[in-house]
Design an enzyme around this catalytic site. Sequence first.
Site, PDB file in Angstrom:
ATOM      1  N   HIS A   1      -4.414   2.804   6.238  1.00  0.00           N
ATOM      2  CA  HIS A   1      -4.926   4.217   6.118  1.00  0.00           C
ATOM      3  C   HIS A   1      -3.921   4.707   5.145  1.00  0.00           C
ATOM      4  O   HIS A   1      -2.909   4.467   5.129  1.00  0.00           O
ATOM      5  CB  HIS A   1      -4.852   4.902   7.207  1.00  0.00           C
ATOM      6  CG  HIS A   1      -5.557   4.485   8.512  1.00  0.00           C
ATOM      7  ND1 HIS A   1      -5.252   3.718   9.273  1.00  0.00           N
ATOM      8  CD2 HIS A   1      -6.877   4.988   8.727  1.00  0.00           C
ATOM      9  CE1 HIS A   1      -6.120   3.438  10.539  1.00  0.00           C
ATOM     10  NE2 HIS A   1      -7.018   4.435  10.200  1.00  0.00           N
TER      11      HIS A   1
ATOM     12  N   ASP B   1      -0.733   5.880   6.566  1.00  0.00           N
ATOM     13  CA  ASP B   1       0.360   4.801   7.244  1.00  0.00           C
ATOM     14  C   ASP B   1       1.231   4.637   6.291  1.00  0.00           C
ATOM     15  O   ASP B   1       2.439   4.484   6.597  1.00  0.00           O
ATOM     16  CB  ASP B   1      -0.478   3.521   7.597  1.00  0.00           C
ATOM     17  CG  ASP B   1      -1.845   3.641   8.245  1.00  0.00           C
ATOM     18  OD1 ASP B   1      -2.010   4.612   9.328  1.00  0.00           O
ATOM     19  OD2 ASP B   1      -2.810   2.778   8.082  1.00  0.00           O
TER      20      ASP B   1
HETATM   21  C1  XLS Z   1     -10.042   3.481  15.729  1.00  0.00           C
HETATM   22  C2  XLS Z   1     -10.517   2.718  14.812  1.00  0.00           C
HETATM   23  C3  XLS Z   1      -9.516   2.871  13.365  1.00  0.00           C
HETATM   24  C4  XLS Z   1     -10.460   2.165  12.498  1.00  0.00           C
HETATM   25  C5  XLS Z   1      -9.634   2.763  10.951  1.00  0.00           C
HETATM   26  O1  XLS Z   1     -10.556   3.460  16.842  1.00  0.00           O
HETATM   27  O2  XLS Z   1     -10.789   1.483  15.203  1.00  0.00           O
HETATM   28  O3  XLS Z   1      -8.390   2.250  13.709  1.00  0.00           O
HETATM   29  O4  XLS Z   1     -10.409   0.826  12.411  1.00  0.00           O
HETATM   30  O5  XLS Z   1      -9.575   4.098  10.709  1.00  0.00           O
END
Ligand code: XLS
Length: 436
Positions: free
Chosen positions: A101, A104
């Site tokens: 992300h 991140d």
């Molecule tokens: C959350 C999601 C997230 C997505 C990316 O539950 O799995 O991690 O994969 O935003």
Amino acid sequence: MREFFPEVKKVKYEGPDSKNPLAFKHYNPKQKVMGKTMAEHLRFAVCYWHTFKGLGADQFGANTIVRSYDDAADPMERAEQTMHAAFEFFTKLGVDFWCFHDRDIAPEADTLAETNKRLDKIVALAKKLQRDTGLKCLWGTTNAFSHPRFMAGAGTNPNPHVFAYAASQIKKAMEITKELGGQGYVFWGGREGYDTLLNTDMKRELDHLALLLQLAVDHKKKIGFKGQLYIEPKPKEPTKHQYDFDAGNCFAFLQKYGLLPHFKLNIEANHATLAAHTFHHELEFCAVNGILGSVDANRGDLLLGWDTDQFPTDLYDTSLAMYIILKAGGFTTGGLNFDAHVRRQSIDNLDLFYAHIGAMDAFARGLKIASKLMRSKVFEKAVNKRYSGWDTDFGKKVAAGKMDFTKLEAYILEKGEPKLQSGRQELLENILNEYI
Ligand code: XLS
Ligand code: NI
Ligand code: NI
């Protein structure tokens, strides 16, 4: 260069007889299975958020995990160290891809302009490390759910000012994903849902969500980003009801708004089970509707009703998942991203390695089992036999729509009761066990 994971040099394939917990027993990246190497089939990715940013905090307690890359006082220095640590980990583990992300990899600053400058700096570093190591970006995404401004959603927010913020963030995140050669871009609607209908205009929210996605499609074209766009369904958590509930729901949404040609789905195992489906079901639904894109490989705990994001270890799950993926022709732009985190008590660096090694081996075994199922066609034959009535002249005529209600009634008046046949579920389950 500072080493952040000194406990491990390089994880190698040692074969099924190895007792070394830091070696692969099944994942042999160069081994060919049905004409492709295991690495080409499985396209493993490590996720940045859980693996490097998740430090054990939960709703009831603080971080439990201390990582050496997290020790700098300056947030940007910390972000750079984390990026170095991440590439050290990717390389030592031997995966080909990573996912992230925007938030991140670089912490938010006071203004969007400052935040974007930080992103540019980190992305330049990530690009250099990708060049040095050969790692590739499977997909990027935006975190438009953690910051308080998104408490009532991003695209579905009642306030257009927040919609504009989300759009600006997605714009930048798509641009940096392109810069990193990302093969895809994911939309997970973190807070795109509602907690109570008493304060919610569902019609507007759905329209606005579709609009945001359409604007992303337009921007993708404008900047020449070639990656695949994905939606990641999830039924609930954090909001009570998420609009991208499951694969069936996303498929209908994409069709209604004319977005279907631009999107595929990223199916997460734990989200499937939260929606009261199996992982297998969600993948099959995507495969038969041509929207199978990528996978967030993890698992939940059926005794807990939330997204525990555990590492996948269940061979039934991995075998059936790989069976569907192989049947659908394999991944193209997608792959298996470990959207999973170690448990709060698994505080050592070694635990991160054990978790990923076990998950990669579980999918490597799943791939081998699935390839045997493909070769023997055992389930394909059983299914074809069960539907063989549709291959008769009568079945073909019905399927082609050549028999209206009156003709179908005439057929029954002449032929009477149909002959019953067994579904053979127990036998088929026994056969599956033989392969596993
Ligand atoms: C959350 C999601 C997230 C997505 C990316 O539950 O799995 O991690 O994969 O935003
Ligand atoms: Ni996910
Ligand atoms: Ni999840």
